[in-house]
Design a protein around this motif. Structure first.
Motif, mmCIF file in Angstrom:
data_model
loop_
_atom_site.group_PDB
_atom_site.id
_atom_site.type_symbol
_atom_site.label_atom_id
_atom_site.label_comp_id
_atom_site.label_asym_id
_atom_site.label_seq_id
_atom_site.Cartn_x
_atom_site.Cartn_y
_atom_site.Cartn_z
ATOM 1 N N ILE A 149 3.432 12.520 -2.058
ATOM 2 C CA ILE A 149 2.042 12.119 -2.298
ATOM 3 C C ILE A 149 1.295 13.185 -3.096
ATOM 4 N N LYS A 150 1.504 14.448 -2.729
ATOM 5 C CA LYS A 150 0.805 15.542 -3.426
ATOM 6 C C LYS A 150 1.368 15.761 -4.824
ATOM 7 N N ASP A 151 2.697 15.819 -4.931
ATOM 8 C CA ASP A 151 3.321 16.110 -6.229
ATOM 9 C C ASP A 151 3.036 15.024 -7.259
ATOM 10 N N GLU A 152 3.055 13.756 -6.797
ATOM 11 C CA GLU A 152 2.894 12.635 -7.731
ATOM 12 C C GLU A 152 1.478 12.093 -7.763
ATOM 13 N N GLN A 153 0.567 12.745 -7.006
ATOM 14 C CA GLN A 153 -0.858 12.391 -7.003
ATOM 15 C C GLN A 153 -1.075 10.897 -6.706
ATOM 16 N N ALA A 154 -0.478 10.460 -5.612
ATOM 17 C CA ALA A 154 -0.627 9.059 -5.207
ATOM 18 C C ALA A 154 -2.059 8.777 -4.768
ATOM 19 N N ASP A 155 -2.536 7.579 -5.080
ATOM 20 C CA ASP A 155 -3.878 7.171 -4.652
ATOM 21 C C ASP A 155 -3.856 6.470 -3.307
ATOM 22 N N ILE A 156 -2.707 5.832 -2.949
ATOM 23 C CA ILE A 156 -2.621 5.077 -1.699
ATOM 24 C C ILE A 156 -1.163 4.989 -1.259
ATOM 25 N N LEU A 179 -4.703 12.735 3.448
ATOM 26 C CA LEU A 179 -6.078 12.439 3.043
ATOM 27 C C LEU A 179 -6.153 11.334 2.000
ATOM 28 N N ILE A 180 -5.234 10.366 2.075
ATOM 29 C CA ILE A 180 -5.307 9.239 1.148
ATOM 30 C C ILE A 180 -5.325 7.923 1.945
ATOM 31 N N PRO A 181 -5.813 6.838 1.345
ATOM 32 C CA PRO A 181 -5.843 5.533 2.028
ATOM 33 C C PRO A 181 -4.445 5.009 2.328
ATOM 34 N N PHE A 182 -4.410 4.069 3.276
ATOM 35 C CA PHE A 182 -3.129 3.522 3.738
ATOM 36 C C PHE A 182 -3.286 2.024 3.981
ATOM 37 N N LEU A 183 -2.227 1.253 3.653
ATOM 38 C CA LEU A 183 -2.212 -0.178 3.975
ATOM 39 C C LEU A 183 -0.859 -0.533 4.578
ATOM 40 N N ASP A 184 -0.902 -1.171 5.760
ATOM 41 C CA ASP A 184 0.334 -1.589 6.430
ATOM 42 C C ASP A 184 0.856 -2.866 5.771
ATOM 43 N N VAL A 185 2.084 -2.804 5.254
ATOM 44 C CA VAL A 185 2.679 -3.986 4.610
ATOM 45 C C VAL A 185 3.938 -4.444 5.339
ATOM 46 N N ASN A 186 4.204 -3.844 6.511
ATOM 47 C CA ASN A 186 5.382 -4.256 7.272
ATOM 48 C C ASN A 186 5.033 -5.377 8.241
ATOM 49 N N GLN A 187 5.910 -5.602 9.223
ATOM 50 C CA GLN A 187 5.751 -6.772 10.084
ATOM 51 C C GLN A 187 4.504 -6.728 10.954
ATOM 52 N N GLU A 188 3.868 -5.543 11.087
ATOM 53 C CA GLU A 188 2.642 -5.461 11.892
ATOM 54 C C GLU A 188 1.408 -5.701 11.046
ATOM 55 N N ARG A 189 1.570 -6.090 9.796
ATOM 56 C CA ARG A 189 0.421 -6.191 8.894
ATOM 57 C C ARG A 189 -0.614 -7.202 9.388
ATOM 58 N N SER A 190 -1.831 -7.034 8.911
ATOM 59 C CA SER A 190 -2.949 -7.847 9.404
ATOM 60 C C SER A 190 -3.289 -9.010 8.483
ATOM 61 N N ASN A 191 -2.652 -9.072 7.323
ATOM 62 C CA ASN A 191 -2.963 -10.138 6.377
ATOM 63 C C ASN A 191 -1.678 -10.723 5.793
ATOM 64 N N SER A 192 -1.801 -11.925 5.271
ATOM 65 C CA SER A 192 -0.658 -12.585 4.633
ATOM 66 C C SER A 192 -0.662 -12.259 3.141
ATOM 67 N N TYR A 193 0.501 -11.868 2.626
ATOM 68 C CA TYR A 193 0.561 -11.411 1.235
ATOM 69 C C TYR A 193 1.502 -12.238 0.360
ATOM 70 N N THR A 194 1.983 -13.367 0.847
ATOM 71 C CA THR A 194 2.903 -14.161 0.041
ATOM 72 C C THR A 194 2.167 -15.282 -0.693
ATOM 73 N N SER A 195 2.871 -15.821 -1.674
ATOM 74 C CA SER A 195 2.414 -16.983 -2.431
ATOM 75 C C SER A 195 1.138 -16.667 -3.224
ATOM 76 N N TYR A 196 0.483 -17.718 -3.709
ATOM 77 C CA TYR A 196 -0.656 -17.528 -4.616
ATOM 78 C C TYR A 196 -1.858 -16.900 -3.909
ATOM 79 N N GLU A 197 -2.165 -17.399 -2.735
ATOM 80 C CA GLU A 197 -3.301 -16.826 -2.009
ATOM 81 C C GLU A 197 -2.998 -15.395 -1.575
ATOM 82 N N GLY A 198 -1.733 -15.118 -1.309
ATOM 83 C CA GLY A 198 -1.338 -13.808 -0.806
ATOM 84 C C GLY A 198 -1.611 -12.671 -1.782
#
Length: 450
Positions: free
Chosen positions: A385-392, A407-426
């Motif tokens: 994260i530090k070497d490549e200056q990741a934003d998230i 000290l950077i933002p985080f989003l859970d994209v595994n099976q515990e995620r809080s939102n649906s990310y597939t298909s057009y709406e995803g």
């Protein structure tokens, strides 16, 4: 009693590992300590437990039932919610000495009388497997007594890891469930498909099903999110199997092709581009010019709508740097979605990825700059994260503290995620959530405090 796992499960011919001369076996037997991160029981339970009208009974010490499926956020629209319950025979020291088959039978009979399910899955674990308990015999006896399918799942943890457990679950469905019932003719159309490996995390199946329906494609059976025993029984009547984000369940697709003549393809529904490709590939598989033309028109129309909806987020997200650390097919399928949002993936985790997954990463890596991370321990991730200056950081829940420490933002994209990310709406949901995370004031507070 079947203690040894089928040799066929270790030797899947559609797995590219078997093509390599030096390493023929696709899934090696686990060695002590190697099952950290998921044993065969875990893998089998993940695949089967979303079947909503069946009971899932883990035969073993209570600790083998880590938790019920609700922590994986699988959703259901049916009245039955049995899949949310964790059931176990909870064997103890006395059971080891005197045996626990009778205890298992009594427990299942009690649960069936109480909940009236359409089927029961019995998951074997290490302890009863080593003491020689015959869950296959118990299942046969109870199937006859209760007049519903009672399926033995030989998922003892020492057999191997999570991927092997996925295959064991697929084998149990193939042997004991699929092909056991014929569908009513009124639910069949000219274009019937099954999805294999879609677990309906946060309702993602519902979004995919809507997109399929808009294109005139009938989802006959989903294996296994929001599924019923009945729909899996008649899944052999589909004209196509679509394997979704689950390389291990290619085994089941191959077995169905051999026995029922159902061809299969592998697709992803993460992102606008991948969803469009999946819809077109499904239509092309039926070799029907009218269907292909209809799908192409819908893709054109849908693409315009979705691009307009993600445009506000894309303006902000374009060029933002993402560290993606997840497993398996999501290591490449999410790259496609992030590319649609204009983001730059600097690295992705490949610890659980196959060679084919790695090749897919290269396909989506236009500039050849994405780093493939084999070791994703917190120290390495923080350094990256530090070497490549990741934003998230996009990863599983266990990595959220790594993001906070960095000290950077985080989003859970595994099976515990809080939102649906597939298909057009995803893809709209994904763009919005990343936008909100990057603009959350909490990270400014954390940075100032450090």
């Amino acid at each position: 009693m079947q203690l040894k796992v089928k040799e066929e499960l270790f030797d899947e011919p559609t797995c590219e590992h078997n093509i390599q001369k030096k390493e023929k076996k696709a899934c090696k037997t686990a060695v002590p300590g190697s099952s950290t991160g998921g044993c065969a029981l875990d893998g089998a339970y993940i695949v089967l437990s979303p079947i909503r009208d069946a009971l899932h009974v883990v035969h073993g010490p209570i600790n083998c039932l880590g938790n019920s499926y609700n922590q994986r956020t699988s959703e259901s629209k049916g009245n039955e919610t049995f899949y949310m319950y964790g059931m176990t025979s909870s064997i103890n020291e006395n059971d080891l000495i005197f045996g626990s088959e009778d205890k298992l039978k009594k427990g299942i009979v009690y649960a069936v009388n109480k909940f009236n399910p359409k089927g029961v899955f019995i998951y074997n674990t290490c302890v009863p497997a080593l003491t020689g308990e015959d869950i296959g015999g118990v299942a046969r006896e109870l199937t006859e007594k209760l007049n519903i399918p009672v399926v033995p799942v030989q998922s003892q943890g020492f057999s191997g890891g999570k991927n092997l457990g996925n295959k064991i679950a697929g084998d149990a469905l193939f042997e004991y469930v699929i092909g056991k019932k014929e569908p009513n003719i009124d639910i069949l159309t000219d274009y019937n498909i099954n999805l294999i490996g879609e677990y309906n995390i946060k309702g993602e199946l519902f979004l995919i099903k809507k997109a399929l329906s808009d294109n005139g494609i009938n989802l006959l059976s989903n294996i296994t999110g929001n599924a019923t025993m009945e729909e899996i029984m008649y899944s052999h009547k589909a004209g196509l199997n679509v394997v979704v984000c689950s390389k291990a369940l290619v085994y089941l697709a191959r077995k169905m092709e051999e026995k029922y003549g159902i061809p299969f393809i592998e697709e992803s529904f993460f992102g606008l581009s991948s969803t469009n490709n999946a819809m077109l590939h499904i239509a092309e598989s039926f070799k029907d010019a009218k269907l292909i033309e209809k799908v192409k028109k819908n893709i054109e129309s849908k693409t315009k709508i979705i691009r307009k909806e993600i445009e506000p987020y894309k303006k902000f997200l374009t060029g933002k740097r993402v560290l993606l650390y997840t497993g398996g097919v999501k290591s490449w399928s999410l790259i496609s979605a992030l590319n649609d949002l204009g983001m730059k993936v600097i690295a992705t985790g490949v610890k659980k990825s196959t060679e084919e997954d790695k090749n897919r990463i290269k396909e989506f890596d236009a500039n050849g700059n994405i780093i493939m991370l084999d070791n994703g321990n917190p120290v390495n991730l923080i350094k990256m994260i530090k070497d490549e200056q990741a934003d998230i950081l996009l990863a599983g829940g266990r990595n959220q503290y790594t993001a906070i420490k960095s000290l950077i933002p985080f989003l859970d994209v595994n099976q515990e995620r809080s939102n649906s990310y597939t298909s057009y709406e995803g893809i709209v949901h994904l763009g919005r959530q990343i936008y909100l995370e990057l603009n959350s004031p909490v990270y400014d507070v954390i940075r100032k405090a450090n």
